[in-house]
Design a protein around this motif. Structure first.
Motif, short mmCIF file in Angstrom:
data_model
loop_
_atom_site.label_atom_id
_atom_site.label_comp_id
_atom_site.label_asym_id
_atom_site.label_seq_id
_atom_site.Cartn_x
_atom_site.Cartn_y
_atom_site.Cartn_z
N ILE A 4 1.27 -0.96 -0.42
CA ILE A 4 -0.36 -0.21 -0.23
C ILE A 4 0.72 1.35 -0.07
O ILE A 4 1.47 1.70 0.82
CB ILE A 4 -0.39 -0.20 1.62
CG1 ILE A 4 -1.40 -1.38 1.01
CG2 ILE A 4 -1.88 1.35 0.91
CD1 ILE A 4 -3.18 -1.60 2.38
N ASN A 5 0.67 2.08 -1.04
CA ASN A 5 1.32 3.44 -1.37
C ASN A 5 1.19 4.01 0.12
O ASN A 5 0.07 5.70 -0.05
CB ASN A 5 1.71 4.14 -2.18
CG ASN A 5 2.75 4.67 -2.53
OD1 ASN A 5 2.91 5.25 -2.17
ND2 ASN A 5 1.91 6.00 -4.41
N ALA A 6 1.93 4.18 1.38
CA ALA A 6 1.75 5.11 2.48
C ALA A 6 2.65 4.65 3.38
O ALA A 6 2.59 3.43 3.37
CB ALA A 6 0.11 4.89 3.20
N LEU A 79 -6.87 6.48 3.05
CA LEU A 79 -6.15 5.35 3.67
C LEU A 79 -6.80 6.07 5.33
O LEU A 79 -6.41 4.83 6.24
CB LEU A 79 -5.00 4.75 3.67
CG LEU A 79 -4.86 4.62 1.62
CD1 LEU A 79 -3.71 4.44 1.39
CD2 LEU A 79 -5.20 3.71 1.93
N SER A 104 -6.90 2.86 -1.30
CA SER A 104 -5.66 3.37 -1.90
C SER A 104 -6.22 4.30 -3.81
O SER A 104 -7.19 3.41 -4.04
CB SER A 104 -4.73 2.87 -2.31
OG SER A 104 -4.65 1.46 -2.78
N GLU A 106 -4.54 3.28 -6.08
CA GLU A 106 -3.93 2.58 -6.63
C GLU A 106 -4.87 1.55 -6.92
O GLU A 106 -5.55 1.25 -8.08
CB GLU A 106 -2.55 1.81 -6.36
CG GLU A 106 -1.80 2.84 -6.58
CD GLU A 106 -0.96 3.64 -5.52
OE1 GLU A 106 0.28 4.64 -4.89
OE2 GLU A 106 -2.11 3.78 -5.08
N VAL A 128 3.66 10.52 0.51
CA VAL A 128 3.44 9.40 0.40
C VAL A 128 4.88 8.61 -0.07
O VAL A 128 5.86 9.42 -0.85
CB VAL A 128 2.60 9.09 -0.92
CG1 VAL A 128 1.11 9.08 -0.54
CG2 VAL A 128 3.20 9.49 -2.12
N ILE A 134 0.82 6.90 -7.18
CA ILE A 134 -0.49 8.21 -7.15
C ILE A 134 -0.50 9.08 -8.47
O ILE A 134 -1.70 9.00 -9.20
CB ILE A 134 -0.14 8.80 -6.12
CG1 ILE A 134 0.17 8.54 -4.94
CG2 ILE A 134 -1.36 9.90 -5.96
CD1 ILE A 134 -1.17 7.44 -3.69
#
Length: 235
Positions: A4-6, A79, A104, A106, A128, A134
């Motif tokens: 997860i891009n976080a 998120l 997310s 994505e 991020v 993103i």
């Protein structure tokens, strides 16, 4: 890119502050103050009334609600479930209709390609691990001919001195630790991410703070805070 891009620390930090999103004198005061500028800039170029609009990284819904008040059909994704809970709760007060989802960018892009006339992602890219991902999601989500609006912070000595040292340690406009200098993005980097995602950059504009009269304005110069506008070609 992580699963997860976080950044978990970033999510935790903003989740802890979630209950203060709608307090105009809280840590989110700068967002309340710049919001009219952001909204007018977006609406000037995209005429959002009646259009499908997606707000990525919507948090507690400050920009999201203001776009809904312009009669846009707005979806907000984030998120942070705590921030979304505050956003949903505030709808009882504002009496607006907004679809908030805990997902997310994505993952949402996989489900809803070419769905939105306008996609916004404001004050999020500098928080991020993979901002290019993103941007790619924004490109997937927006319809051909649609608009993408982004804002973030430049990476240079002046931005470090003003956005971190000044804003967080001298003027106490933001909580200390709000920003991490290494995650700031140069306009050339963000422009490259947009081009790589097959989006056409239309505008780069700076957001400026005047400490003497404590006001914000948009104009030339992107040394610190800046906004970027792009479109998805029709073909």
């Amino acid at each position: 890119m992580p699963l997860i891009n976080a950044d978990e620390k970033e999510l935790a930090k903003f989740s802890e502050l979630a209950h203060r999103w709608w307090d105009p004198e809280s840590e989110f005061k700068p967002l309340h103050e710049i919001n009219p500028l952001r909204l007018n800039w977006i609406d000037e170029h995209a005429s959002i009334a009646g259009k499908q609009v997606l707000d990525i990284g919507c948090g507690g819904g400050i920009l999201t609600e203001s776009m809904a008040r312009k009669d846009a059909k707005v979806t907000g994704i984030d998120l942070s479930e705590k921030a979304l809970a505050v956003a949903r709760l505030h709808l009882f007060e504002s009496q607006l209709s907004i679809d908030y989802q805990n997902v997310s960018a994505e993952e949402f892009a996989k489900r809803h390609p070419a769905t939105f006339d306008v996609v916004t992602c404001m004050e999020m890219l500098e928080h991020v691990p993979d901002p290019a991902s993103i941007v790619k999601a924004c490109a997937t989500l927006v319809k051909p001919g649609g608009h993408v609006f982004l804002s973030t912070i430049n990476r240079n000595l002046k931005a470090y001195l003003f956005a971190i040292v000044g804003a967080e340690y001298v003027l106490n406009m933001l909580p200390r630790g709000t920003h991490e200098y290494a995650k700031f993005l140069k306009p050339a980097e963000l422009s490259r991410y947009l081009r790589d995602a097959d989006l056409e950059v239309q505008e780069l504009i700076g957001m400026h703070y005047q400490p003497l009269n404590k006001t914000y304005s948009l104009g030339n110069g992107s040394d610190i805070n800046y906004l970027m506008r792009a479109i998805k070609p029709q073909n």
